[in-house]
Each structure stands twice: as C-alpha cells, then as structure tokens.
Design a protein around this motif. Structure first.
Motif, PDB file in Angstrom:
ATOM      1  N   ASN A 187       1.096  -0.915   0.274  1.00 56.42           N
ATOM      2  CA  ASN A 187      -0.002   0.349  -0.095  1.00 56.42           C
ATOM      3  C   ASN A 187       1.279   1.280   0.024  1.00 56.42           C
ATOM      4  O   ASN A 187       0.464   2.437  -0.716  1.00 56.42           O
ATOM      5  CB  ASN A 187      -1.327   0.179   1.091  1.00 56.42           C
ATOM      6  CG  ASN A 187      -2.009  -0.978   1.059  1.00 56.42           C
ATOM      7  OD1 ASN A 187      -2.578  -1.456   0.243  1.00 56.42           O
ATOM      8  ND2 ASN A 187      -2.566  -1.086   2.495  1.00 56.42           N
ATOM      9  N   LEU A 188       1.952   1.297   0.965  1.00 52.39           N
ATOM     10  CA  LEU A 188       2.912   1.994   0.839  1.00 52.39           C
ATOM     11  C   LEU A 188       3.824   2.616  -0.750  1.00 52.39           C
ATOM     12  O   LEU A 188       3.863   3.573  -0.756  1.00 52.39           O
ATOM     13  CB  LEU A 188       3.815   1.880   1.840  1.00 52.39           C
ATOM     14  CG  LEU A 188       3.330   2.627   3.349  1.00 52.39           C
ATOM     15  CD1 LEU A 188       4.084   1.677   4.478  1.00 52.39           C
ATOM     16  CD2 LEU A 188       3.405   4.018   3.950  1.00 52.39           C
ATOM     17  N   GLU A 215       1.216   3.820  -2.985  1.00 49.01           N
ATOM     18  CA  GLU A 215       1.553   5.298  -3.048  1.00 49.01           C
ATOM     19  C   GLU A 215       2.666   6.207  -3.448  1.00 49.01           C
ATOM     20  O   GLU A 215       1.951   7.212  -4.174  1.00 49.01           O
ATOM     21  CB  GLU A 215       1.272   5.351  -1.621  1.00 49.01           C
ATOM     22  CG  GLU A 215       0.386   6.972  -1.052  1.00 49.01           C
ATOM     23  CD  GLU A 215       0.205   7.225   0.500  1.00 49.01           C
ATOM     24  OE1 GLU A 215       0.548   8.813   0.158  1.00 49.01           O
ATOM     25  OE2 GLU A 215       0.315   5.813   1.161  1.00 49.01           O
ATOM     26  N   VAL A 216       3.770   6.113  -2.928  1.00 51.56           N
ATOM     27  CA  VAL A 216       4.385   7.073  -2.638  1.00 51.56           C
ATOM     28  C   VAL A 216       5.886   6.374  -4.508  1.00 51.56           C
ATOM     29  O   VAL A 216       6.370   7.264  -5.020  1.00 51.56           O
ATOM     30  CB  VAL A 216       5.502   6.405  -1.689  1.00 51.56           C
ATOM     31  CG1 VAL A 216       7.217   7.175  -1.942  1.00 51.56           C
ATOM     32  CG2 VAL A 216       4.859   6.985  -0.428  1.00 51.56           C
ATOM     33  N   PRO A 264       5.090   3.898  -6.804  1.00 47.46           N
ATOM     34  CA  PRO A 264       4.230   2.895  -7.760  1.00 47.46           C
ATOM     35  C   PRO A 264       4.958   2.733  -9.622  1.00 47.46           C
ATOM     36  O   PRO A 264       4.378   0.791  -9.535  1.00 47.46           O
ATOM     37  CB  PRO A 264       2.899   3.611  -8.681  1.00 47.46           C
ATOM     38  CG  PRO A 264       3.195   5.204  -8.554  1.00 47.46           C
ATOM     39  CD  PRO A 264       4.107   5.013  -7.208  1.00 47.46           C
ATOM     40  N   GLU A 305      -7.811  -2.033   1.644  1.00 44.83           N
ATOM     41  CA  GLU A 305      -6.972  -0.649   1.690  1.00 44.83           C
ATOM     42  C   GLU A 305      -6.931  -0.585   0.280  1.00 44.83           C
ATOM     43  O   GLU A 305      -6.127   0.746   0.040  1.00 44.83           O
ATOM     44  CB  GLU A 305      -6.285  -0.139   2.556  1.00 44.83           C
ATOM     45  CG  GLU A 305      -6.843  -0.027   4.309  1.00 44.83           C
ATOM     46  CD  GLU A 305      -7.350   0.642   3.917  1.00 44.83           C
ATOM     47  OE1 GLU A 305      -7.819   1.841   3.280  1.00 44.83           O
ATOM     48  OE2 GLU A 305      -8.123   1.358   5.624  1.00 44.83           O
ATOM     49  N   HIS A 355      -8.318   1.112  -2.935  1.00 45.19           N
ATOM     50  CA  HIS A 355      -8.158   2.556  -2.318  1.00 45.19           C
ATOM     51  C   HIS A 355      -7.273   3.409  -2.877  1.00 45.19           C
ATOM     52  O   HIS A 355      -6.524   4.189  -3.734  1.00 45.19           O
ATOM     53  CB  HIS A 355      -8.201   3.217  -1.019  1.00 45.19           C
ATOM     54  CG  HIS A 355      -9.496   2.641  -0.440  1.00 45.19           C
ATOM     55  ND1 HIS A 355     -11.259   3.340  -0.505  1.00 45.19           N
ATOM     56  CD2 HIS A 355      -9.878   2.226  -0.098  1.00 45.19           C
ATOM     57  CE1 HIS A 355     -11.652   2.947  -0.017  1.00 45.19           C
ATOM     58  NE2 HIS A 355     -11.894   1.713   0.633  1.00 45.19           N
ATOM     59  N   SER A 356      -5.686   2.472  -2.766  1.00 41.22           N
ATOM     60  CA  SER A 356      -4.223   3.521  -3.018  1.00 41.22           C
ATOM     61  C   SER A 356      -3.879   3.013  -4.193  1.00 41.22           C
ATOM     62  O   SER A 356      -3.263   4.323  -4.571  1.00 41.22           O
ATOM     63  CB  SER A 356      -3.586   2.206  -2.196  1.00 41.22           C
ATOM     64  OG  SER A 356      -3.410   2.170  -0.289  1.00 41.22           O
ATOM     65  N   TYR A 357      -4.440   2.019  -5.076  1.00 49.56           N
ATOM     66  CA  TYR A 357      -4.126   2.238  -6.172  1.00 49.56           C
ATOM     67  C   TYR A 357      -5.147   2.753  -7.305  1.00 49.56           C
ATOM     68  O   TYR A 357      -3.789   3.901  -7.497  1.00 49.56           O
ATOM     69  CB  TYR A 357      -4.522   0.708  -6.970  1.00 49.56           C
ATOM     70  CG  TYR A 357      -5.073   0.541  -8.613  1.00 49.56           C
ATOM     71  CD1 TYR A 357      -3.361  -0.040  -8.802  1.00 49.56           C
ATOM     72  CD2 TYR A 357      -5.588   0.522  -8.982  1.00 49.56           C
ATOM     73  CE1 TYR A 357      -2.515  -0.086  -9.951  1.00 49.56           C
ATOM     74  CE2 TYR A 357      -5.747   0.891 -10.387  1.00 49.56           C
ATOM     75  CZ  TYR A 357      -4.348   0.051 -10.931  1.00 49.56           C
ATOM     76  OH  TYR A 357      -3.735   0.103 -12.844  1.00 49.56           O
ATOM     77  N   GLU A 362      -5.885   5.958  -6.201  1.00 48.95           N
ATOM     78  CA  GLU A 362      -5.215   7.577  -5.767  1.00 48.95           C
ATOM     79  C   GLU A 362      -3.809   7.018  -5.779  1.00 48.95           C
ATOM     80  O   GLU A 362      -3.099   8.814  -6.913  1.00 48.95           O
ATOM     81  CB  GLU A 362      -5.367   7.694  -4.370  1.00 48.95           C
ATOM     82  CG  GLU A 362      -6.307   7.343  -3.278  1.00 48.95           C
ATOM     83  CD  GLU A 362      -6.014   7.452  -1.896  1.00 48.95           C
ATOM     84  OE1 GLU A 362      -5.055   7.588  -1.561  1.00 48.95           O
ATOM     85  OE2 GLU A 362      -7.004   7.716  -1.000  1.00 48.95           O
ATOM     86  N   ALA A 363      -3.151   6.571  -6.339  1.00 49.93           N
ATOM     87  CA  ALA A 363      -1.943   6.334  -7.257  1.00 49.93           C
ATOM     88  C   ALA A 363      -1.795   6.970  -8.601  1.00 49.93           C
ATOM     89  O   ALA A 363      -0.990   6.970  -9.764  1.00 49.93           O
ATOM     90  CB  ALA A 363      -0.762   4.836  -7.464  1.00 49.93           C
ATOM     91  N   GLN A 364      -3.581   6.894  -9.428  1.00 51.36           N
ATOM     92  CA  GLN A 364      -3.256   7.417 -10.639  1.00 51.36           C
ATOM     93  C   GLN A 364      -3.216   6.321 -11.841  1.00 51.36           C
ATOM     94  O   GLN A 364      -2.567   7.479 -13.010  1.00 51.36           O
ATOM     95  CB  GLN A 364      -2.895   9.218 -10.949  1.00 51.36           C
ATOM     96  CG  GLN A 364      -3.606   9.758 -10.352  1.00 51.36           C
ATOM     97  CD  GLN A 364      -3.628  11.223 -10.714  1.00 51.36           C
ATOM     98  OE1 GLN A 364      -2.276  11.220 -10.608  1.00 51.36           O
ATOM     99  NE2 GLN A 364      -4.354  12.571  -9.554  1.00 51.36           N
TER     100      GLN A 364
END
Length: 626
Positions: free
Chosen positions: A246-247, A250-251, A253, A284, A287-289, A291-293
């Motif tokens: 998940n991190l 986000e940070v 990808p 989670e 969601h993270s995926y 948000e990473a666009q």
C-alpha cells in the motif's frame, strides 16, 4: 543520594524505591497510589534517582519482573523531561546499564529497554551514543535469539519513532546507519523466528516514505522478500506485507508496475484472509491503487472477482460487537454508535471531535466499512460497468428470506447505497423500483436493516427529489419523507441517528419542497428533541439547522415557531457554560436566525445574553490563569 565517579546505589535508597514501585503496581496494595506517586516524584529531584531506576531495571534480578519493568517505564518518562539537563556521568551510567539488557532473558525487560533506548536516541542522537550501534550489530549478528530479538526490538522502535536519524551522516561513522542495518533487516525476512520476520519487515516499511538510497538500490531484494513473506503463517507478517504494498503503490508505484498482475491476484486472495486485520489492510490497496493514478484499465478484468469479494466482506461477522450494540434501545445508557461507511459526511462538525465519543467502537475503521468505501470508489471509476457483476449478487441477497439471512439483505442494501452516486446512470431507470423496495425496509424487525435503509435512501435523495414533478415521484417522496420521520422516533438509538442524518440530507436536497410539511416535520423533530440522549441530540440540532437553511423565511410563522423555539430556548438556558452541547445548539440558532431574519428578534435576548455571559466567563478565567 550522592553521585560519585563510579556510581553505586545505596542499599537504603534501593530498597525504598523498590518498595514504592511494588506498592504502586500492586492491585492488592492498600496504600494511597497518589501519595506513592508524589513520593516518587519527590525522589526524582535527586540527581541520581534515574540511576537507581536504571540499576533496578538492569540488575535487580532478585526483584520481580513487574517491579523492574515499572522502574524502566518510570525511567523512560523521566528521561523525556530530564535527560538533557542530566550530568554527562549520569547519562553515561544509564546508557551503560541499558546495553547489556538488550539480550535479557525476559522479553518484557528487553521490550522496556528497547523503548528507553529509542527515547535516549531521540533526545541525544546517534552521534552521542555510537556504542549503541556496535551493540546492536553485535546482537543482530549473534545466534542467540534473545540478543537478536532484543536488538531488533530496540531498532524497530528507533525506526518507528525517528527513522530519519538512521538515514543521516553521523560523525565518526563511514556511512549512514541505515546502510549498516538494511542488509541485516532484509536477511531477517528469512528468519525461522516469527518475531524477527515481523520486526524486520516493520522496520524496513518505516523507510518507504523516506526512500533512502540504500533502500532504493535494494528495491529488487526488498520486493523479493515481500513476495517471500506474502503467505507467511503469521497474520501480523501478512498484514505488514500488505501495508508495504500500500505504501509503495502510493509513494513509488513505478516499482510495482511490472508486478501488478501478480499483485492484484495476491490482494484478491488476501482480501479473503481469515484474519480481519489482514483482509482490511488488503482492502485498503484498492483505494491506494486509484489514488496513485495508475491506469484503471489494468484492473478492469479483475472486477468480476473483486466486486463479489467486497460485497462478501460487507456482511456483518457473527462476532461483530455491533450486532449486540444495535439491539440497545433508548432506555439503556447512552453509547456512541456508527454504521455509515467512511465516505458519508455529516454536517455536524462536533462528530469529528474524538472528545465527543463515549465509545471508541463508533470510529473503528473496519473491513466492512473499508469494503463499502472501496465499492464506492469502484463505482465512481468504472460506473455502470460493475453493474452486470454486482446486481445479480445484490438481487440474490435481497431476495433471501428468513431471519437467518438478514445480514445478507443488510449488506445488499449497504451496497446499493455505496454505488448510488457512481452507478446512477444505470440505476436511474430502475430508481422507482429501488426506492419502493427500500421504503418497507424502514420498518424491518432488524434495527441494522432499518438504519442502513435510512442511509441508502439518503444517498438517492437528490434523484428522489428530482422526480417530485411527476405524480408518482411526488407520492414516493412523501413516503420517504414520512418513513424517515417515523424512524427518527425509533426506539433504537442507532436507527435514530441514521434516520436523523438521512433526513438532514433529504432536507438539503428538497429545500422549499418541505414547506407544505413543515408542521409535521417540526412535530417529529421536537418529539425527538425531547426523547434523544446526548449524542443523538446533536444530530437533531443539525437536522433543525438544516431545515431552517432549506425552507428559509417559510419558517417564520407563529404555528411553527410555537413548536420549535420554546424547547430550544429552555435547553439553551438549562445547559451549563462548560457544556459542549452549547456550540451545536448555537449553530442551530444561527441557522434559525438567518432563516427568520428580523423575526428572530423576539428570541434574540436570551440567546445573545447567554453568549455574552460565556464570553465574560472565559475572559475572567483567562485573567485568573495569566
């Protein structure tokens, strides 16, 4: 308690402190705990008191582990405020006593030592304790599990509290500490000891946001380690694996893009993990995926498998505390409850304040809520594309009969609410049938079905109001309106909250359409006002304020004001100045004043006078403090 060059404890001081600590932690002790605490605080004024605590923690092997641990925890707290003002000799003594305890035989002692070590590093830095680094390396490289686990525990706490100090240049060291520790941490991913795998993985995860060069160049090895641990027998380790992905998504990808298919497969698998905490961390990821666009198309082929998993996770578990809590009625002590998924927002600002919560269960983010939120996100990204997969499952669950299937029906209603916005284009032709199906559920025998039906109807409020221009639409709007008003007076507090919140949402959408029904609306709201306990009473204030905003000057009629204002004014005058309910009530009055305009003048005096009194009281309190 005099300090000497080679410090040694005096027997009398040692015994006295141990006696106080024993009385402090003993549940059967008849001594006054506050008096004991005051004595310990008085002793803390002696320059070497913390030396005694370090000695008891490290060397008092004749004392119980509980007394030694209590000494360590008191030492930790004292160091937070006193370390920088301590003499260098006392600082050095404490540090010298801590290092041998990294490998203590008792894990509680090791854990307490690790906590203190992290505090000392926070206050004095790595440069002020280079011996610690060598001690940690020595312990990590040993084959003794106590030494390895003790050093790993201390290192993990440093990584959690102050990871940046390990990624900084340290005078006297040829390289950053993280360069020394990272290879060892990655090696522990393969340890046969669960504790070492968990602590090492958790430690490396702390550096994902910082992304030091050592981790950047070791990313392939790190990813290999994550995949190696992906099916670890320990649920805690599997949860950390999911947290790492998940991190990373986000940070950074780009690191995961070559592995996305395998990652999707893994997250689908772990989303069904028997451990809810692991499944929640996996959930989670969706969601993270987004948000990473990253490209949405990558996930499209997995939707037929993902959507049913999310819906399955939205069903209440048999051991969910909420199933018991939901049966409470208004006669029981007031407790905060919550049902709504995270993406539902209330106008009630006070609900965001953790101090307002009497029961932490209300704010627990769990697998059910996360799954509903993920379904909401999917519906907004893919729209009607998810309906062919989702609707047959929803319809099957809604048609399930019998009391034993109520949780399936409830989850299906929650799913309908979750997709209400994202899939409205596909749902709109069937909206009348959907609403017609939901209205009877407001009277269901199960409180959780009644409450979730309120919420789901509120998600369709905008579209229900849009159809008022048609006869059928007007009739359906009236049924929803009266159904929610009836549930506002439900005997179950959870249903009350859901109904009142849903009605506030309907008010915002309906606006002046509510004017012909103002009298019956006010009657219901003021009946709730007289019935509700503290938390739900704030939601009534919110609903009244929203109603005033919605209908405006239509409210300025004696028949309405006679229903509304006397109870509110009485409550306003009854609450003490320190009561937190004053501010939600004042916000309610503000909306009413804006709606009535000059018509509020007749009620202004008691409201304004109370505000002046509160301001004067606060000013006097400030003067006395200053």
């Amino acid at each position: 308690m005099a300090t000497s060059v080679a410090w040694q404890p005096q027997e009398q001081g040692f015994n006295e402190i141990c006696r106080l600590l024993e009385q402090q932690i003993s549940p059967s002790s008849t001594a006054d705990k506050s008096q004991i605490w005051q004595q310990l605080q008085q002793y803390s004024q002696f320059p070497d008191f913390n030396n005694y605590l370090a000695f008891i923690l490290a060397r008092a092997e004749g004392k119980s582990v509980e007394i030694r641990q209590a000494a360590g925890l008191l030492l930790k707290n004292n160091l937070r405020t006193a370390y920088k003002s301590m003499s260098p000799s006392n600082q050095q003594y404490i540090k010298s006593e801590l290092l041998p305890c990294l490998g203590a035989a008792d894990r509680h002692i090791r854990s307490t030592v690790g906590t203190i070590v992290s505090v000392v590093v926070q206050l004095g830095g790595i440069a002020g304790w280079l011996e610690l680094l060598q001690a940690l390396v020595t312990c990590l490289d040993s084959n003794d599990i106590n030494h390895m686990e003790g050093a790993m525990d201390a290192l993990s706490k440093i990584c959690e509290d102050i990871p940046q100090v390990l990624d900084s240049d340290v005078p006297g060291l040829a390289e950053c500490p993280i360069n020394i520790f990272l290879p060892r941490l990655l090696q522990f991913f393969q340890s046969p000891h669960t504790s070492l795998r968990k602590l090492s993985l958790g430690s490396v995860n702390q550096f994902i946001m910082l992304m030091p060069s050592a981790l950047f160049v070791s990313m392939d090895q790190y990813l290999q380690g994550l995949f190696l641990l992906s099916n670890d027998p320990s649920a805690e380790v599997r949860k950390l694996v999911c947290a790492a992905f998940n991190l990373l998504i986000e940070v950074r990808p780009s690191f995961l893009e070559p592995h996305l298919r395998n990652l999707f497969e893994y997250m689908l698998q772990v989303n069904k993990d028997t451990d809810d905490d692991v499944a929640l961390e996996a959930c989670e990821f969706w969601h993270s995926y987004f948000e990473a666009q990253l490209p949405h198309e990558n996930l499209k082929e997995f939707l037929p498998r993902l959507v049913p998993v999310l819906l399955s996770n939205m069903i209440y578990a048999d051991d969910d505390e909420s199933l018991v809590e939901a049966e409470e009625d208004e006669s029981l002590p007031d407790r905060d409850q919550d049902l709504k998924p995270r993406f539902h927002s209330s106008r009630l600002h006070g609900s965001e304040n953790p101090e307002d919560d009497d029961d932490d269960i209300v704010n627990v983010w769990n697998l059910r809520k996360c799954s509903a939120a993920a379904l909401d996100v999917l519906s907004n990204v893919f729209g009607d594309e998810i309906l062919p997969t989702l609707m047959p499952v929803i319809q099957a669950k809604l048609s399930a009969s019998g009391d034993e299937a109520w949780k399936d029906r409830e989850a299906a209603v929650l799913a309908l609410g979750a997709i209400a916005e994202g899939c409205i284009k596909g749902l709109y032709p069937h909206l009348s049938e959907i609403v017609a199906f939901l209205i009877p559920l407001l009277d269901d025998k199960f409180p959780l079905i009644r409450s979730i039906s309120c919420w789901t109807l509120s998600r369709f409020s905008k579209f229900i109001v849009q159809d008022i221009g048609h006869q059928n639409g007007r009739e359906q709007f009236e049924k929803v309106l009266m159904g929610l008003l009836k549930r506002i007076l439900d005997t179950n507090k959870r249903v009350q909250e859901a109904a009142c919140s849903a009605f506030a949402t309907l008010e915002e959408e309906a606006a002046e359409e509510l004017a012909p029904r103002l009298e019956i609306i006010l009657q219901h709201l003021m009946m709730a006002f007289g019935k509700y306990q503290r938390r739900n009473l704030r939601i009534v204030y919110d609903a009244i304020g929203t109603l005033a905003d919605a209908v405006g000057f239509e409210l300025n009629q004696p028949v309405y004001l006679d229903i509304l204002m006397p109870p509110l004014i009485a409550k306003w005058q009854q609450l003490p100045n320190s009561d937190k309910d004053l501010f939600p009530l004042l916000e309610c009055f503000t909306s009413i004043a804006q709606a009535l305009g000059a018509g509020f003048t007749q009620f202004a005096q008691p409201v304004f006078q109370r505000c002046i009194n509160i301001i004067q009281t606060q000013q006097l309190a400030k003067v006395s403090i200053d």
